[in-house]
Design an enzyme around this catalytic site. Sequence first.
Site, PDB file in Angstrom:
ATOM      1  N   ASP A  14     -14.229   0.133 -71.149  1.00 34.44           N
ATOM      2  CA  ASP A  14     -14.140  -0.569 -72.409  1.00 34.44           C
ATOM      3  C   ASP A  14     -15.539  -0.050 -73.418  1.00 34.44           C
ATOM      4  OD1 ASP A  14     -11.629  -1.535 -72.374  1.00 34.44           O
ATOM      5  OD2 ASP A  14     -12.142  -3.407 -72.043  1.00 34.44           O
ATOM      6  N   ARG A  45     -10.073   6.955 -75.238  1.00 31.76           N
ATOM      7  CA  ARG A  45      -9.517   5.908 -76.319  1.00 31.76           C
ATOM      8  C   ARG A  45     -10.303   5.732 -77.445  1.00 31.76           C
ATOM      9  NH1 ARG A  45      -9.554   0.419 -73.454  1.00 31.76           N
ATOM     10  NH2 ARG A  45      -7.828   1.260 -72.214  1.00 31.76           N
TER      11      ARG A  45
HETATM   12  C1  FAD Z   1      -5.737  -0.725 -76.440  1.00 31.90           C
HETATM   13  C2  FAD Z   1      -6.785  -1.031 -77.254  1.00 31.90           C
HETATM   14  C3  FAD Z   1      -7.815  -1.162 -76.616  1.00 31.90           C
HETATM   15  C4  FAD Z   1      -9.022  -1.711 -77.403  1.00 31.90           C
HETATM   16  N1  FAD Z   1     -10.295  -1.489 -76.516  1.00 31.90           N
HETATM   17  C5  FAD Z   1     -11.393  -1.903 -77.417  1.00 31.90           C
HETATM   18  C6  FAD Z   1     -12.621  -1.619 -76.995  1.00 31.90           C
HETATM   19  O1  FAD Z   1     -12.869  -1.461 -75.882  1.00 31.90           O
HETATM   20  N2  FAD Z   1     -13.844  -1.880 -77.655  1.00 31.90           N
HETATM   21  C7  FAD Z   1     -13.639  -2.461 -79.180  1.00 31.90           C
HETATM   22  O2  FAD Z   1     -14.493  -2.639 -79.701  1.00 31.90           O
HETATM   23  N3  FAD Z   1     -12.507  -2.664 -79.566  1.00 31.90           N
HETATM   24  C8  FAD Z   1     -11.451  -2.337 -78.749  1.00 31.90           C
HETATM   25  N4  FAD Z   1      -9.923  -2.430 -79.315  1.00 31.90           N
HETATM   26  C9  FAD Z   1      -9.904  -3.286 -80.644  1.00 31.90           C
HETATM   27  C10 FAD Z   1      -9.934  -2.615 -81.609  1.00 31.90           C
HETATM   28  O3  FAD Z   1     -11.107  -1.985 -82.000  1.00 31.90           O
HETATM   29  C11 FAD Z   1      -9.459  -3.235 -83.104  1.00 31.90           C
HETATM   30  O4  FAD Z   1     -10.581  -4.287 -83.250  1.00 31.90           O
HETATM   31  C12 FAD Z   1      -8.245  -3.607 -83.034  1.00 31.90           C
HETATM   32  O5  FAD Z   1      -7.454  -2.831 -82.385  1.00 31.90           O
HETATM   33  C13 FAD Z   1      -7.623  -4.028 -84.565  1.00 31.90           C
HETATM   34  O6  FAD Z   1      -7.629  -2.904 -85.261  1.00 31.90           O
HETATM   35  P1  FAD Z   1      -6.280  -1.955 -85.736  1.00 31.90           P
HETATM   36  O7  FAD Z   1      -6.741  -0.509 -85.604  1.00 31.90           O
HETATM   37  O8  FAD Z   1      -5.235  -2.300 -85.006  1.00 31.90           O
HETATM   38  O9  FAD Z   1      -6.360  -2.097 -87.326  1.00 31.90           O
HETATM   39  P2  FAD Z   1      -6.174  -3.311 -88.251  1.00 31.90           P
HETATM   40  O10 FAD Z   1      -6.362  -2.556 -89.534  1.00 31.90           O
HETATM   41  O11 FAD Z   1      -6.980  -4.314 -87.632  1.00 31.90           O
HETATM   42  O12 FAD Z   1      -4.978  -3.603 -88.028  1.00 31.90           O
HETATM   43  C14 FAD Z   1      -3.538  -3.052 -88.537  1.00 31.90           C
HETATM   44  C15 FAD Z   1      -2.399  -3.922 -88.268  1.00 31.90           C
HETATM   45  O13 FAD Z   1      -2.262  -4.468 -87.046  1.00 31.90           O
HETATM   46  C16 FAD Z   1      -1.926  -5.742 -86.991  1.00 31.90           C
HETATM   47  N5  FAD Z   1      -3.075  -6.669 -86.220  1.00 31.90           N
HETATM   48  C17 FAD Z   1      -4.343  -6.100 -85.901  1.00 31.90           C
HETATM   49  N6  FAD Z   1      -4.842  -6.926 -85.071  1.00 31.90           N
HETATM   50  C18 FAD Z   1      -4.201  -8.135 -85.108  1.00 31.90           C
HETATM   51  C19 FAD Z   1      -4.098  -9.343 -84.527  1.00 31.90           C
HETATM   52  N7  FAD Z   1      -5.372  -9.930 -83.863  1.00 31.90           N
HETATM   53  N8  FAD Z   1      -3.299 -10.116 -84.670  1.00 31.90           N
HETATM   54  C20 FAD Z   1      -2.001  -9.812 -85.201  1.00 31.90           C
HETATM   55  N9  FAD Z   1      -1.808  -8.629 -85.719  1.00 31.90           N
HETATM   56  C21 FAD Z   1      -2.730  -7.903 -85.764  1.00 31.90           C
HETATM   57  C22 FAD Z   1      -1.584  -6.189 -88.196  1.00 31.90           C
HETATM   58  O14 FAD Z   1      -0.399  -5.835 -88.484  1.00 31.90           O
HETATM   59  C23 FAD Z   1      -2.675  -5.238 -89.188  1.00 31.90           C
HETATM   60  O15 FAD Z   1      -2.262  -5.105 -90.481  1.00 31.90           O
HETATM   61  C24 FAD Z   1      -8.941  -1.862 -78.753  1.00 31.90           C
HETATM   62  C25 FAD Z   1      -7.833  -2.031 -79.358  1.00 31.90           C
HETATM   63  C26 FAD Z   1      -6.691  -1.474 -78.683  1.00 31.90           C
HETATM   64  C27 FAD Z   1      -5.268  -1.420 -79.232  1.00 31.90           C
END
Ligand code: FAD
Length: 314
Positions: free
Chosen positions: A137, A187
């Site tokens: 991560d 990722r």
């Molecule tokens: C598989 C995976 C691994 C990850 N690993 C890391 C990591 O190692 N380090 C790190 O810093 N971050 C990690 N993240 C988190 C990532 O950085 C984001 O903070 C998170 O995915 C929200 O961003 P988004 O791209 O989904 O877009 P956003 O613009 O935040 O969300 C897009 C849409 O997704 C839905 N959504 C997003 N978040 C939520 C929520 N919490 N509850 C409900 N609906 C929601 C909503 O419909 C929103 O409109 C990971 C995410 C994923 C999917």
Amino acid sequence: MLRRTLLAAASSEPLRRAVTTAPQARAIVDRYVAGDTTADAVRAAGDLRAAGLLVSLDYLGEDTADAHQAADVTGRYVRLLTELSAAALTGGGCCEVSVKATAVGLLLPEHGEKTAAENIARICAAARDAGTTVTLDAEDHAAVPGALRIAAGLRPDFPGLGCVIQARLRRSQADCGVLATPGTRVRLCKGAYDEPADVAFPKRQDVDLSYVRCLRTLMAGPGYPMVATHDPRLIDIATTLALMAGRPADSFEYQMLYGIRPAEQRRLAGTGARVRVYVPFGSDWYGYLVRRLAERPGNLALLLRSLAPDPWRR
Ligand SMILES: Cc1cc2nc3c(=O)[nH]c(=O)nc-3n(C[C@H](O)[C@H](O)[C@H](O)COP(=O)(O)OP(=O)(O)OC[C@H]3O[C@@H](n4cnc5c(N)ncnc54)[C@H](O)[C@@H]3O)c2cc1C
């Protein structure tokens, strides 16, 4: 502003105590966390596999300040991999594990990077024996160089070891260029941590543009991109870039978090795409939960309501 305040709450001890002891908070936790135990994690992984989804399991916990605890977390991952393998859930990498370098020692005051590298190597060896992989991560920007060095140092022995790049960080496009090598698993996510403007893009729109630039580099390269987002626009762009690069469906995957857009996870998998669900488990869920609330402040109202005294209860 609200996002920053919420992320700062992740390190507040009084708030941690209030939230983790509030019985009503459990319903919100259950939406994002698969349970406290390894058995809960294996059960959740089995259910997701039955629905045609791939899985990455994360044992919750970070910022370990003690070598014994780092060794304990490592042992838990090794046992988890043994149990996943016994349940026939690891073949072909269908259930893998995600590990935070700070959970296995990166921040120890002495020899942190060496200890973390040794612990991650143990987990990688157990994963290889089980027929699966590990992904490191990404944590806050201070932990990024150490984690990337560890991944680069271990990859010759464990080519399946993946790492995470956060589009929020200004350095990430260059990192994607370095990591776009044959078979390397990367990722790409937006980044969940509150970062200073000299190292990260403060505006959402700039983070999204950076995501697309990184995605272009990864999709055009010879590696294995893992598109970690729930953002419908970015998912569409990833699909288009993969098509333009002539990538077969098994040469990249989409990834989403447990409990977020589950119908979309199944829809995408139904199109023949590889879709992996990141499944956190364990009792140390506070930091993870705060990061999810910061992304979706609407959920905060639910949590605050659960912390307020119930006027009907005496
Ligand atoms: C598989 C995976 C691994 C990850 N690993 C890391 C990591 O190692 N380090 C790190 O810093 N971050 C990690 N993240 C988190 C990532 O950085 C984001 O903070 C998170 O995915 C929200 O961003 P988004 O791209 O989904 O877009 P956003 O613009 O935040 O969300 C897009 C849409 O997704 C839905 N959504 C997003 N978040 C939520 C929520 N919490 N509850 C409900 N609906 C929601 C909503 O419909 C929103 O409109 C990971 C995410 C994923 C999917």
